[in-house]
Write a protein that holds these residues in place. Sequence first.
Motif, PDB file in Angstrom:
ATOM      1  N   GLN A  15       0.839  -1.359  -0.026  1.00  0.00           N
ATOM      2  CA  GLN A  15      -0.050  -0.038  -0.173  1.00  0.00           C
ATOM      3  C   GLN A  15       0.631   1.174   0.058  1.00  0.00           C
ATOM      4  N   ARG A  16       0.508   2.268  -0.916  1.00  0.00           N
ATOM      5  CA  ARG A  16       1.169   3.449  -1.058  1.00  0.00           C
ATOM      6  C   ARG A  16       0.252   4.731  -0.682  1.00  0.00           C
ATOM      7  N   TYR A  17       0.957   5.760  -0.261  1.00  0.00           N
ATOM      8  CA  TYR A  17       0.259   6.948  -0.119  1.00  0.00           C
ATOM      9  C   TYR A  17       1.246   8.175  -0.401  1.00  0.00           C
ATOM     10  N   CYS A  18       0.600   9.236  -0.755  1.00  0.00           N
ATOM     11  CA  CYS A  18       1.421  10.369  -1.315  1.00  0.00           C
ATOM     12  C   CYS A  18       0.916  11.715  -0.612  1.00  0.00           C
ATOM     13  N   VAL A  19       1.589  12.224  -0.173  1.00  0.00           N
ATOM     14  CA  VAL A  19       1.274  13.647   0.642  1.00  0.00           C
ATOM     15  C   VAL A  19       2.258  14.913  -0.070  1.00  0.00           C
ATOM     16  N   GLN A  20       1.468  15.622  -0.340  1.00  0.00           N
ATOM     17  CA  GLN A  20       2.215  16.909  -1.156  1.00  0.00           C
ATOM     18  C   GLN A  20       1.584  18.171  -0.597  1.00  0.00           C
ATOM     19  N   ARG A  21       2.847  18.961  -0.175  1.00  0.00           N
ATOM     20  CA  ARG A  21       2.525  20.353   0.378  1.00  0.00           C
ATOM     21  C   ARG A  21       3.492  21.091   0.402  1.00  0.00           C
ATOM     22  N   GLN A 519      16.560   9.398   3.996  1.00  0.00           N
ATOM     23  CA  GLN A 519      15.241   8.779   3.751  1.00  0.00           C
ATOM     24  C   GLN A 519      15.472   7.212   3.050  1.00  0.00           C
ATOM     25  N   ASP A 522      11.990   5.627  -1.811  1.00  0.00           N
ATOM     26  CA  ASP A 522      10.510   5.651  -2.235  1.00  0.00           C
ATOM     27  C   ASP A 522       9.487   5.522  -1.224  1.00  0.00           C
ATOM     28  N   THR A 523       9.861   6.143   0.023  1.00  0.00           N
ATOM     29  CA  THR A 523       9.045   6.249   1.285  1.00  0.00           C
ATOM     30  C   THR A 523       9.165   7.427   1.683  1.00  0.00           C
ATOM     31  N   ASP A 524       8.298   7.892   2.834  1.00  0.00           N
ATOM     32  CA  ASP A 524       8.585   9.149   3.657  1.00  0.00           C
ATOM     33  C   ASP A 524       9.178   8.926   5.034  1.00  0.00           C
ATOM     34  N   TYR A 538      18.544  13.256   1.268  1.00  0.00           N
ATOM     35  CA  TYR A 538      17.784  13.810   0.425  1.00  0.00           C
ATOM     36  C   TYR A 538      18.646  15.097  -0.164  1.00  0.00           C
TER      37      TYR A 538
END
Length: 592
Positions: A15-21, A519, A522-524, A538
């Motif tokens: 499962q993946r999720y993406c947070v953009q801010r 990091q 491919d994860t946060d 990073y």
Amino acid sequence: MEHAQEQEACPEQTQRYCVQRPIYNQELLQGQLHRRQRTPQTLGQKIAHSCRCSSKKAKSHLYSFLPILKWLPHYPVKEYLLGDIISGISTGVMQLPQGLAYALLAAVPPVFGLYSSFYPVFLYTFFGTSKHISIGTFAVVSMMVGSVAVREVPDEMISLDSNSTNTTDVLEYFSARDTKRVQVAVALAFLSGLIQLCLGFLRFGFLSIYLTEPLVRGFTTAAAVHVFTSQLKYLLGIKTSRYSGPLSVVYSIAAVLSKITTTNIAALIVGLTCIVLLLIGKEINFRFKKKLPVPIPMEIIVVIIGTGVSAGMNLHESYKVDVVGNIPQGLRAPAVPEIQLIPAIFVDAVAIAIVGFSMAVSMAKIFALKHGYTIDGNQELIALGICNSVGSFFQTISITCSMSRSLVQESTGGKTQIAGTLSAVMVLLVIVAIGYLFEPLPQTVLAAIVMVNLKGMLKQFGDVMHFWRTSKIELAIWMAAFVASLFLGLDYGLLTAVTFAMITVIYRTQSPEYRILGQIPDTDIYCDVEEYEEVKEYPGIKIFQANTSLYFANSESYTRALKKKDWSGPWCLIKSKEKSPEAPCQGDKGSK
């Protein structure tokens, strides 16, 4: 729905999720957020607000001071009463022998242990917030009381002609010595109660957090060794002086060994037999606790058997076995404690007050968490203070929560403080009606009860291996508490242990762990770059982490650690900005 079906078809898919801010900084947040407007209050306004009284506020304070007013009107009789009755009886049959036995530890006649098992237990029903702990005599606190009593009234203080063989002279000697020791023990209970009351009203209930688990366990383990050593002379039936202060354990063992040839065989046989019976009873209760409706009350059984055998065989006269002796019937008239003793026992009273509160609140928290209710640490201080200070007017010694009795009270179905009240009523019946029946009880039986009840605390030696695996610092605290309490005495040992624990807090703030985080691809998720090969920093961002708060005492070590991580970013930035605000620094990176 389509996404859910896809996941059902491919359950192993990650499962993946993406947070953009946007990337925020302090200046941007300050510009976008608006602070709440607060009207500052003057000192006079604050005092006036705290002193303002209303019916709602008065009712809240009354319910807080007398918790019984809150729970008793809503007491569910049908659901709780039977469990409380069974629990009260089960706890009461433990209160009797333990009250008699722990009085010996406190260096006072056994009847004062019974007084201490009645008045404080009854008072706690009104003022305590825990529904399950059993208040009364406890080995560690009784041992601390006995050490002070023996120090203030040593055997040598009361004069007796060494050549005297008159029985009356000997009895008068013991009576005068015991009277003075009772005065010391009662004054100690009064003063420790006042200290607990003051701490409670000043909202100092948080003090218990400074008595950490390793400290308390190391301290109680050392106290168990003190108690066990002090009971050897009663088990062996030999006459030795009682010691207090630094190296008292060493002196006690040396005294027992020097008189080992005078061992009373009859007392030893009775004591060992009782120890075996008690251990068998505890093992049966432990293995079959789910099948037994109530635990087998082996302590009161041993007391009854021991009393019967002693009376039937006349052990005191025929075999010179020491017995409990006179147990006066009825309750004593209230009397004012000896106030003039306070300067000599003040430091000891502080130690007893803190230890007693720590024991009670730790057990209360365990049961509150298990049964889903809350306790008030400040109210517990007030309750214990009232139990000790008011009880001292009725000749009680310092009390706290007993671990073994509390476990029995909870496991036999106790639901509220009513169970404690019923156990106190059982003790009252013994004091008023049948106390004299226990006069032939051999002291070696009481010593056996004390020693067997130390089993749980002596098992805490296993903490050494546990803390060795989990935390070397906590192991150091345990060892410091144990060694200091064992050789310096329980009062100075506690002070030394608390001081050492505070030093470890300073050490931890001075020696935190510093990390550069990177990091996981491919994860946060971010981890220490020096610990994992896959973790990468990073580009353009350097994350420096410290596992402690930054303040003046560790600011220099923080700076040194930051430089040691081979990162000159901040200093490069500072120097470049001083030269030219617009000039970029070579290799400049962002920071967090």
